[in-house]
Scaffold this motif. Structure first.
Motif, PDB file in Angstrom:
ATOM      1  N   MET B 168     -19.379 -85.794  19.570  1.00  0.00           N
ATOM      2  CA  MET B 168     -20.769 -86.766  19.365  1.00  0.00           C
ATOM      3  C   MET B 168     -20.891 -86.542  17.956  1.00  0.00           C
ATOM      4  SD  MET B 168     -22.837 -85.847  22.774  1.00  0.00           S
ATOM      5  CE  MET B 168     -23.964 -86.867  22.577  1.00  0.00           C
ATOM      6  N   SER B 169     -21.022 -85.627  17.428  1.00  0.00           N
ATOM      7  CA  SER B 169     -21.371 -85.658  15.850  1.00  0.00           C
ATOM      8  C   SER B 169     -20.428 -86.192  15.189  1.00  0.00           C
ATOM      9  CB  SER B 169     -21.506 -84.166  15.481  1.00  0.00           C
ATOM     10  OG  SER B 169     -21.771 -84.192  14.036  1.00  0.00           O
ATOM     11  N   ALA B 170     -19.202 -86.395  15.182  1.00  0.00           N
ATOM     12  CA  ALA B 170     -18.068 -86.870  14.673  1.00  0.00           C
ATOM     13  C   ALA B 170     -17.815 -88.428  14.863  1.00  0.00           C
ATOM     14  CB  ALA B 170     -16.753 -86.500  14.761  1.00  0.00           C
ATOM     15  N   ALA B 171     -18.514 -88.836  16.241  1.00  0.00           N
ATOM     16  CA  ALA B 171     -18.375 -90.190  16.480  1.00  0.00           C
ATOM     17  C   ALA B 171     -19.851 -90.838  16.089  1.00  0.00           C
ATOM     18  CB  ALA B 171     -18.529 -90.256  18.128  1.00  0.00           C
ATOM     19  N   ALA B 172     -20.851 -90.029  15.721  1.00  0.00           N
ATOM     20  CA  ALA B 172     -21.991 -90.417  15.107  1.00  0.00           C
ATOM     21  C   ALA B 172     -21.847 -90.945  13.604  1.00  0.00           C
ATOM     22  CB  ALA B 172     -23.114 -89.658  15.373  1.00  0.00           C
ATOM     23  N   ARG B 173     -21.189 -89.989  13.089  1.00  0.00           N
ATOM     24  CA  ARG B 173     -20.770 -90.074  11.513  1.00  0.00           C
ATOM     25  C   ARG B 173     -19.954 -91.217  11.331  1.00  0.00           C
ATOM     26  NH1 ARG B 173     -20.937 -86.276   7.265  1.00  0.00           N
ATOM     27  NH2 ARG B 173     -23.159 -85.568   7.631  1.00  0.00           N
ATOM     28  N   ASP B 174     -18.956 -91.731  12.399  1.00  0.00           N
ATOM     29  CA  ASP B 174     -18.230 -92.738  12.265  1.00  0.00           C
ATOM     30  C   ASP B 174     -18.922 -94.094  12.841  1.00  0.00           C
ATOM     31  OD1 ASP B 174     -16.256 -91.180  11.110  1.00  0.00           O
ATOM     32  OD2 ASP B 174     -15.050 -90.931  13.375  1.00  0.00           O
ATOM     33  N   GLY B 175     -19.952 -93.940  13.212  1.00  0.00           N
ATOM     34  CA  GLY B 175     -20.852 -95.031  13.454  1.00  0.00           C
ATOM     35  C   GLY B 175     -21.161 -95.444  14.899  1.00  0.00           C
ATOM     36  N   ALA B 176     -21.054 -94.590  15.685  1.00  0.00           N
ATOM     37  CA  ALA B 176     -21.438 -94.589  16.980  1.00  0.00           C
ATOM     38  C   ALA B 176     -23.024 -94.908  17.217  1.00  0.00           C
ATOM     39  CB  ALA B 176     -20.896 -93.582  17.816  1.00  0.00           C
ATOM     40  N   ASP B 177     -23.376 -95.834  17.905  1.00  0.00           N
ATOM     41  CA  ASP B 177     -24.797 -95.916  18.135  1.00  0.00           C
ATOM     42  C   ASP B 177     -25.361 -95.105  19.189  1.00  0.00           C
ATOM     43  OD1 ASP B 177     -24.323 -97.313  20.367  1.00  0.00           O
ATOM     44  OD2 ASP B 177     -24.397 -99.139  19.410  1.00  0.00           O
ATOM     45  N   ARG B 178     -26.793 -95.079  19.163  1.00  0.00           N
ATOM     46  CA  ARG B 178     -27.501 -94.286  20.258  1.00  0.00           C
ATOM     47  C   ARG B 178     -26.803 -94.868  21.861  1.00  0.00           C
ATOM     48  NH1 ARG B 178     -33.596 -92.279  20.722  1.00  0.00           N
ATOM     49  NH2 ARG B 178     -33.561 -91.396  22.910  1.00  0.00           N
ATOM     50  N   ASP B 179     -26.713 -95.872  22.189  1.00  0.00           N
ATOM     51  CA  ASP B 179     -26.162 -96.254  23.481  1.00  0.00           C
ATOM     52  C   ASP B 179     -24.797 -95.585  23.685  1.00  0.00           C
ATOM     53  OD1 ASP B 179     -28.661 -97.738  23.832  1.00  0.00           O
ATOM     54  OD2 ASP B 179     -27.610 -99.547  23.294  1.00  0.00           O
ATOM     55  N   ARG B 180     -23.936 -95.884  22.958  1.00  0.00           N
ATOM     56  CA  ARG B 180     -22.861 -95.121  23.133  1.00  0.00           C
ATOM     57  C   ARG B 180     -22.878 -93.572  23.250  1.00  0.00           C
ATOM     58  NH1 ARG B 180     -18.675 -97.205  18.704  1.00  0.00           N
ATOM     59  NH2 ARG B 180     -17.070 -96.012  20.029  1.00  0.00           N
TER      60      ARG B 180
END
Lengths: 199, 199
Positions: B168-180
Motif C-alpha cells: 500500500m505504501s508503494a502504491a501510494a507513492r505511485d499515485g494511488a488515492d485513498r479510495d483505491r
DNA sequence: ATTTTTTTGTAGCGACCACTATAAAAAATC
DNA sequence: GATTTTTTATAGTGGTCGCTACAAAAAAAT
C-alpha cells in the motif's frame, strides 16, 4: 540468393557486445536502483569508456530504458509467463503470485522487481517516467485479463494483485527469503480467489 | 522552590527551532526519499547554514535518524494508534490497515510510509541501517501482538500484514488515492481474518 | 594508397555532493 | 568592561555526478 549477407557497416567495429552490456546494466540497476548506480561504475563494469557509452545508449536514462525493456521481455515478466501457460483467472493469478515468490528473492542482490522498485526514490524525472510507464503497462495487462471474467471488479481485483506484488517486491528487497514470500503468496492467492468468487 | 527556572546556557542562542527543523526534514525525506534530499536544500529550507546544521545534527544521517524517531513517535505510527484504541487482534489489524489507507495518500507529496520507503534504494549504508532498524521494530510489534492470539502462526500472519502495508505504501507513492487504498485495505483485512480464524 | 566513416581512449567540463576550517557575532560569567 | 562559551556566516574542501570536446585508431569504400 547469393548476396544476402549484409555488408559490414562502414566504420570501426564495436569492441563490446551491446546486448551483453544491457544485461549487465539491468543487473546493476536491479540490485541497487537507478540513482545508486553511476555511469562511471557502469562503464567500468561494461568495460567501455564514456564516449562509447553515450554513442551506444545516448544517456544513462537511455540505458535504463533498454534495461527495463529487456527485463519486461524476459522471464522476469512473471504475469506474461503465468498467462502463457493458460488457465482461468484464478489459476493464472495464483501462478503469478507463486512466480513472484520464486523470483523476487533474486540472486547477487537482485531482489524484488526492477520495474516496481528500480526507480523508486529516484531524483531523475526521466527514470521515474520510464519505470512508471512500464508499471502502467504491466498493471493494465493484469487488469484487462481479470476483466475477462470479472469486468465490474477488475480494477479492485487488479489493485489487490498489484499491491501484493509491490509488497512482496519490497519485502524481498528488505531480505525476505523464498519461504516467507511463498507463505505470503499463498495467503494472497486465497484472498484473491475469495474476492473473485464474489465474497 | 524559588530557583527552579534553569539558567540559560552560556553561549549565543540558537536562531532556529530544532524540533521545527526536524519536522521540516521529516517532510522532505518523506516526500522524496533520503538520497534525493541534499544537505544544501535542507539548510535552505530550514534557514540554517552548514555549520549550524552539523553542530545541531552531526550529519545528514543524524538528522534522518531524528526524523525517523519523530515519525515513529507521532500519528504516522498507525499500528501504535490502532493498538491504543484496544480490541482483539482482528479489530486492531483492521484498524491498522484502514489507517494506512487514510494516511498513505499523504499531502504535499508525502505519500506512503517514511520508515518503509524513505531509505529505499539509498546509496548510504547508514541511512539504510537506520530505516531497517525502525522497520524491524515496527514489524516486531505487530508480530508480538498477533502472537498473543495466534502464537504458532504469528510470523506468517505478521508477514501478511507487513507485506500489505509495504504494498500500500508503494502504491501510494505511485499515485494511488485513498479510495483505491481503502478498497485494497478492506480486502487485505478480510484475508487476514480468514487466515487468523484458521482457514 | 587515399578518403570517409565510426569507435576508441584521454582528458576534462561545470554542477552538485556531504562536510569543514576559520573567524566574527551574540550571549552568559567573571 | 573583560573573559569565556556557543552559534553564527563566509568561504571552500576533496570527491563524485552525468556528460562531452578532441583527436587517434580501425574499419570500409574509393
Amino acid at each position: 540468393m547469393v548476396a544476402t549477407k549484409k555488408s559490414e557497416p562502414r566504420g570501426r567495429r564495436r569492441s563490446f557486445d551491446v546486448d551483453e552490456a544491457v544485461e549487465t546494466a539491468m543487473r546493476l540497476f536491479h540490485a541497487r536502483g537507478y540513482d545508486a548506480v553511476g555511469v562511471a561504475e557502469l562503464g567500468a563494469e561494461l568495460g567501455i569508456k564514456p564516449p562509447s557509452f553515450y554513442a551506444a545508449f545516448g544517456s544513462k536514462a537511455g540505458l535504463f530504458e533498454r534495461a527495463l525493456r529487456r527485463y519486461a521481455a524476459g522471464e522476469a515478466n512473471i504475469f506474461a509467463r503465468a498467462l502463457a501457460e493458460g488457465g482461468d483467472v484464478a489459476t493464472v493469478i495464483a501462478r503469478t503470485l507463486a512466480l513472484a515468490a520464486a523470483l523476487y528473492p533474486g540472486q547477487n542482490g537482485t531482489a524484488g522487481c526492477l520495474v516496481l522498485d528500480g526507480a523508486r526514490n529516484s531524483a531523475d524525472p526521466e527514470a521515474q517516467a520510464l519505470a512508471d510507464a512500464a508499471k502502467r503497462e504491466g498493471c493494465a495487462a493484469v487488469r484487462d485479463f481479470i476483466a475477462t471474467e470479472a469486468p465490474d471488479r477488475a480494477d479492485a481485483l487488479a489493485d489487490l494483485v498489484v499491491v501484493a506484488m509491490m509488497g512482496m517486491s519490497a519485502a524481498a528487497r528488505d531480505g525476505a527469503d523464498r519461504d516467507r514470500l511463498e507463505r505470503v503468496a499463498a495467503m494472497m492467492d486465497r484472498a484473491f480467489r475469495r474476492e473473485l468468487s464474489g465474497a
